[in-house]
Design a protein around this motif. Structure first.
Motif, PDB file in Angstrom:
ATOM      1  N   ARG A 118      -2.864   5.575  13.642  1.00  0.00           N
ATOM      2  CA  ARG A 118      -4.260   5.189  14.500  1.00  0.00           C
ATOM      3  C   ARG A 118      -4.149   3.859  15.508  1.00  0.00           C
ATOM      4  NH1 ARG A 118      -6.559   6.160   9.011  1.00  0.00           N
ATOM      5  NH2 ARG A 118      -6.562   3.617   8.650  1.00  0.00           N
ATOM      6  N   GLU A 119      -3.364   2.883  15.012  1.00  0.00           N
ATOM      7  CA  GLU A 119      -3.110   1.809  16.002  1.00  0.00           C
ATOM      8  C   GLU A 119      -2.189   2.181  17.144  1.00  0.00           C
ATOM      9  OE1 GLU A 119      -0.958  -1.001  13.625  1.00  0.00           O
ATOM     10  OE2 GLU A 119      -2.708  -1.526  12.609  1.00  0.00           O
ATOM     11  N   LEU A 120      -1.290   3.031  16.927  1.00  0.00           N
ATOM     12  CA  LEU A 120      -0.429   3.553  18.005  1.00  0.00           C
ATOM     13  C   LEU A 120      -1.395   4.565  18.968  1.00  0.00           C
ATOM     14  CD1 LEU A 120       2.823   4.276  16.082  1.00  0.00           C
ATOM     15  CD2 LEU A 120       2.137   2.472  17.881  1.00  0.00           C
ATOM     16  N   ALA A 121      -2.022   5.480  18.290  1.00  0.00           N
ATOM     17  CA  ALA A 121      -2.782   6.341  19.173  1.00  0.00           C
ATOM     18  C   ALA A 121      -3.822   5.625  20.022  1.00  0.00           C
ATOM     19  CB  ALA A 121      -3.529   7.459  18.186  1.00  0.00           C
ATOM     20  N   ALA A 122      -4.572   4.542  19.267  1.00  0.00           N
ATOM     21  CA  ALA A 122      -5.329   3.815  20.078  1.00  0.00           C
ATOM     22  C   ALA A 122      -4.865   3.126  21.282  1.00  0.00           C
ATOM     23  CB  ALA A 122      -6.381   2.829  19.210  1.00  0.00           C
ATOM     24  N   GLY A 123      -3.643   2.695  21.129  1.00  0.00           N
ATOM     25  CA  GLY A 123      -2.754   2.193  22.173  1.00  0.00           C
ATOM     26  C   GLY A 123      -2.132   3.001  23.206  1.00  0.00           C
ATOM     27  N   GLY A 124      -2.459   4.263  22.991  1.00  0.00           N
ATOM     28  CA  GLY A 124      -1.932   5.175  23.967  1.00  0.00           C
ATOM     29  C   GLY A 124      -0.496   5.546  23.834  1.00  0.00           C
ATOM     30  N   HIS A 125      -0.153   5.382  22.668  1.00  0.00           N
ATOM     31  CA  HIS A 125       1.613   5.764  22.483  1.00  0.00           C
ATOM     32  C   HIS A 125       1.414   7.305  21.775  1.00  0.00           C
ATOM     33  CE1 HIS A 125       3.113   1.827  23.008  1.00  0.00           C
ATOM     34  NE2 HIS A 125       1.981   1.147  22.265  1.00  0.00           N
ATOM     35  N   ALA A 126       2.254   8.082  22.310  1.00  0.00           N
ATOM     36  CA  ALA A 126       2.281   9.488  22.102  1.00  0.00           C
ATOM     37  C   ALA A 126       3.319   9.462  20.846  1.00  0.00           C
ATOM     38  CB  ALA A 126       2.965  10.324  23.230  1.00  0.00           C
ATOM     39  N   THR A 127       2.861   9.999  19.649  1.00  0.00           N
ATOM     40  CA  THR A 127       3.608  10.151  18.280  1.00  0.00           C
ATOM     41  C   THR A 127       2.689  11.164  17.555  1.00  0.00           C
ATOM     42  OG1 THR A 127       4.663   9.074  16.725  1.00  0.00           O
ATOM     43  CG2 THR A 127       2.493   8.212  17.116  1.00  0.00           C
ATOM     44  N   SER A 128       3.327  11.295  16.408  1.00  0.00           N
ATOM     45  CA  SER A 128       2.546  12.098  15.555  1.00  0.00           C
ATOM     46  C   SER A 128       2.610  11.568  14.029  1.00  0.00           C
ATOM     47  CB  SER A 128       3.409  13.461  15.105  1.00  0.00           C
ATOM     48  OG  SER A 128       4.623  13.399  14.591  1.00  0.00           O
ATOM     49  N   PHE A 129       1.669  11.829  13.108  1.00  0.00           N
ATOM     50  CA  PHE A 129       1.664  11.153  11.891  1.00  0.00           C
ATOM     51  C   PHE A 129       3.143  11.140  11.210  1.00  0.00           C
ATOM     52  CE2 PHE A 129       1.231  11.627   7.220  1.00  0.00           C
ATOM     53  CZ  PHE A 129       0.528  10.563   7.029  1.00  0.00           C
ATOM     54  N   ASP A 130       3.630  12.613  11.109  1.00  0.00           N
ATOM     55  CA  ASP A 130       4.678  12.780  10.464  1.00  0.00           C
ATOM     56  C   ASP A 130       6.036  11.904  11.014  1.00  0.00           C
ATOM     57  OD1 ASP A 130       3.900  14.751   8.703  1.00  0.00           O
ATOM     58  OD2 ASP A 130       4.498  16.411  10.015  1.00  0.00           O
ATOM     59  N   GLU A 131       6.051  11.699  12.283  1.00  0.00           N
ATOM     60  CA  GLU A 131       6.931  10.538  13.025  1.00  0.00           C
ATOM     61  C   GLU A 131       6.725   9.344  12.302  1.00  0.00           C
ATOM     62  OE1 GLU A 131       8.075  12.586  17.141  1.00  0.00           O
ATOM     63  OE2 GLU A 131       6.153  11.866  16.981  1.00  0.00           O
ATOM     64  N   VAL A 132       5.477   8.789  12.305  1.00  0.00           N
ATOM     65  CA  VAL A 132       5.129   7.497  11.905  1.00  0.00           C
ATOM     66  C   VAL A 132       5.516   7.212  10.490  1.00  0.00           C
ATOM     67  CG1 VAL A 132       3.206   5.807  11.646  1.00  0.00           C
ATOM     68  CG2 VAL A 132       3.340   7.092  13.658  1.00  0.00           C
ATOM     69  N   LEU A 133       5.288   8.194   9.763  1.00  0.00           N
ATOM     70  CA  LEU A 133       5.520   7.972   8.459  1.00  0.00           C
ATOM     71  C   LEU A 133       7.184   8.234   7.937  1.00  0.00           C
ATOM     72  CD1 LEU A 133       4.591   8.324   5.365  1.00  0.00           C
ATOM     73  CD2 LEU A 133       4.588  10.851   5.434  1.00  0.00           C
ATOM     74  N   ALA A 134       7.637   8.972   8.700  1.00  0.00           N
ATOM     75  CA  ALA A 134       9.359   8.925   8.705  1.00  0.00           C
ATOM     76  C   ALA A 134       9.695   7.431   9.222  1.00  0.00           C
ATOM     77  CB  ALA A 134      10.048  10.016   9.472  1.00  0.00           C
ATOM     78  N   ASP A 135       9.329   6.878  10.203  1.00  0.00           N
ATOM     79  CA  ASP A 135       9.633   5.502  10.507  1.00  0.00           C
ATOM     80  C   ASP A 135       9.233   4.458   9.362  1.00  0.00           C
ATOM     81  OD1 ASP A 135      10.494   3.571  12.690  1.00  0.00           O
ATOM     82  OD2 ASP A 135       8.168   3.036  12.449  1.00  0.00           O
ATOM     83  N   ALA A 139       0.633  -1.183  -0.099  1.00  0.00           N
ATOM     84  CA  ALA A 139       0.136   0.030   0.007  1.00  0.00           C
ATOM     85  C   ALA A 139       0.941   1.269   0.020  1.00  0.00           C
ATOM     86  CB  ALA A 139      -1.029  -0.126   1.083  1.00  0.00           C
ATOM     87  N   ALA A 140       0.239   2.363  -0.147  1.00  0.00           N
ATOM     88  CA  ALA A 140       1.162   3.549  -0.324  1.00  0.00           C
ATOM     89  C   ALA A 140       1.645   4.078   1.070  1.00  0.00           C
ATOM     90  CB  ALA A 140       0.169   4.924  -0.863  1.00  0.00           C
ATOM     91  N   ALA A 141       2.905   4.461   1.042  1.00  0.00           N
ATOM     92  CA  ALA A 141       3.387   4.933   2.479  1.00  0.00           C
ATOM     93  C   ALA A 141       2.606   5.622   3.320  1.00  0.00           C
ATOM     94  CB  ALA A 141       4.675   5.543   2.494  1.00  0.00           C
ATOM     95  N   GLU A 142       1.969   6.632   2.676  1.00  0.00           N
ATOM     96  CA  GLU A 142       1.107   7.365   3.332  1.00  0.00           C
ATOM     97  C   GLU A 142      -0.274   6.863   4.064  1.00  0.00           C
ATOM     98  OE1 GLU A 142       3.598   9.703   0.824  1.00  0.00           O
ATOM     99  OE2 GLU A 142       2.242   8.189   0.404  1.00  0.00           O
ATOM    100  N   THR A 143      -0.747   5.800   3.389  1.00  0.00           N
ATOM    101  CA  THR A 143      -1.879   5.148   3.924  1.00  0.00           C
ATOM    102  C   THR A 143      -1.370   4.296   4.972  1.00  0.00           C
ATOM    103  OG1 THR A 143      -2.786   5.017   1.500  1.00  0.00           O
ATOM    104  CG2 THR A 143      -3.510   3.184   3.189  1.00  0.00           C
ATOM    105  N   ARG A 144      -0.321   3.521   4.862  1.00  0.00           N
ATOM    106  CA  ARG A 144       0.315   2.564   5.846  1.00  0.00           C
ATOM    107  C   ARG A 144       0.605   3.337   7.048  1.00  0.00           C
ATOM    108  NH1 ARG A 144       5.078   0.429   4.273  1.00  0.00           N
ATOM    109  NH2 ARG A 144       5.504   1.610   2.259  1.00  0.00           N
ATOM    110  N   ALA A 145       1.092   4.683   7.014  1.00  0.00           N
ATOM    111  CA  ALA A 145       1.329   5.550   8.030  1.00  0.00           C
ATOM    112  C   ALA A 145       0.161   5.769   8.700  1.00  0.00           C
ATOM    113  CB  ALA A 145       2.212   6.607   7.654  1.00  0.00           C
ATOM    114  N   ALA A 146      -0.869   6.427   7.988  1.00  0.00           N
ATOM    115  CA  ALA A 146      -1.967   6.530   8.632  1.00  0.00           C
ATOM    116  C   ALA A 146      -2.807   5.263   9.537  1.00  0.00           C
ATOM    117  CB  ALA A 146      -3.040   6.876   7.585  1.00  0.00           C
ATOM    118  N   ARG A 147      -2.754   4.292   8.990  1.00  0.00           N
ATOM    119  CA  ARG A 147      -3.227   2.813   9.664  1.00  0.00           C
ATOM    120  C   ARG A 147      -2.242   2.953  11.027  1.00  0.00           C
ATOM    121  NH1 ARG A 147      -3.016  -0.906   4.183  1.00  0.00           N
ATOM    122  NH2 ARG A 147      -4.908  -0.081   3.436  1.00  0.00           N
TER     123      ARG A 147
END
Length: 207
Positions: free
Chosen positions: A137-154, A126-134
């Motif tokens: 959402r998983e990390l946010a639901a699990g209580g992990h503090a992060t940002s979309f930009d950080e997840v996309l970079a990772d 899937a596109a990197a942006e789509t995967r990062a968004a998924r």
């Protein structure tokens, strides 16, 4: 003939969801091979040598806490680039792949290295942006503090490491069916995967 299904692809592409659904649909064992590397990565974070940790890995290690967190994921990508770690885990994966009753394995090199003779190979992406968004959402639901930009970079860094490593780089096997989940919801992606399995392994039926 024992049915072995190899499901490869990058992080957050949906390969795990598809792998678990296929195992349930066809009555097969399921192994998320990424957990092997997460378990080794977790032990490395705890101060162990990653090669020694891989050689000593046991099934019980896959039940350890924290393996789904971002720290273990980052560590997993790093230890997976160590040839000695990968070599130590090959036998574990191949033994599971040939278990009685069949198996589904998902990872990065199942169709190319672990099970090159698997009758069914899927490459889920899937596109990197789509995967990062998924993943965000998983990390946010699990209580992990992060940002979309950080997840996309990772996600992009992990893709580069996985595809660029010298030993068993992530890539689609020549005979793998490519499934792009960018525009697919879970149900549609699973339906597509089931159809591909049934087309390549007629008569497998439901488990």
């Amino acid at each position: 003939m024992t049915l072995t299904i190899a499901v490869d692809g990058p992080a957050a592409s949906g390969k795990g969801t598809i792998g678990r659904a296929l195992a349930a649909r066809f009555g097969l064992g399921y192994l998320d091979t990424g957990l092997l590397y997460r378990a080794v990565g977790r032990r490395m974070l705890d101060g162990e040598d990653p090669v020694a940790a891989a050689r000593a890995l046991r099934a019980a290690d896959l039940e350890a806490e924290g393996l789904r967190g971002p720290e273990a994921a980052e560590a997993a990508s790093k230890v997976a680039a160590i040839p000695e770690v990968r070599a130590a885990l090959v036998d574990f994966q191949r033994a599971f792949a040939t278990r009685e009753g069949g198996a589904v394995l998902d990872g990065r090199d199942i169709g190319t290295v672990i099970c090159p003779d698997a009758p069914v190979k899927l490459f889920v992406t899937a596109a990197a942006e789509t995967r990062a968004a998924r993943r965000f959402r998983e990390l946010a639901a699990g209580g992990h503090a992060t940002s979309f930009d950080e997840v996309l970079a990772d996600i992009r860094a992990r893709d580069a490491r996985d595809a660029g490593r010298t030993d068993a780089p992530m890539c689609a096997a020549g005979d793998a069916v490519r499934i792009d989940t960018t525009e697919l919801d879970v149900a549609a992606a699973v339906t597509r995967a089931v159809a591909e399995v049934e087309a390549r392994h007629p008569g497998c039926g439901a488990g």
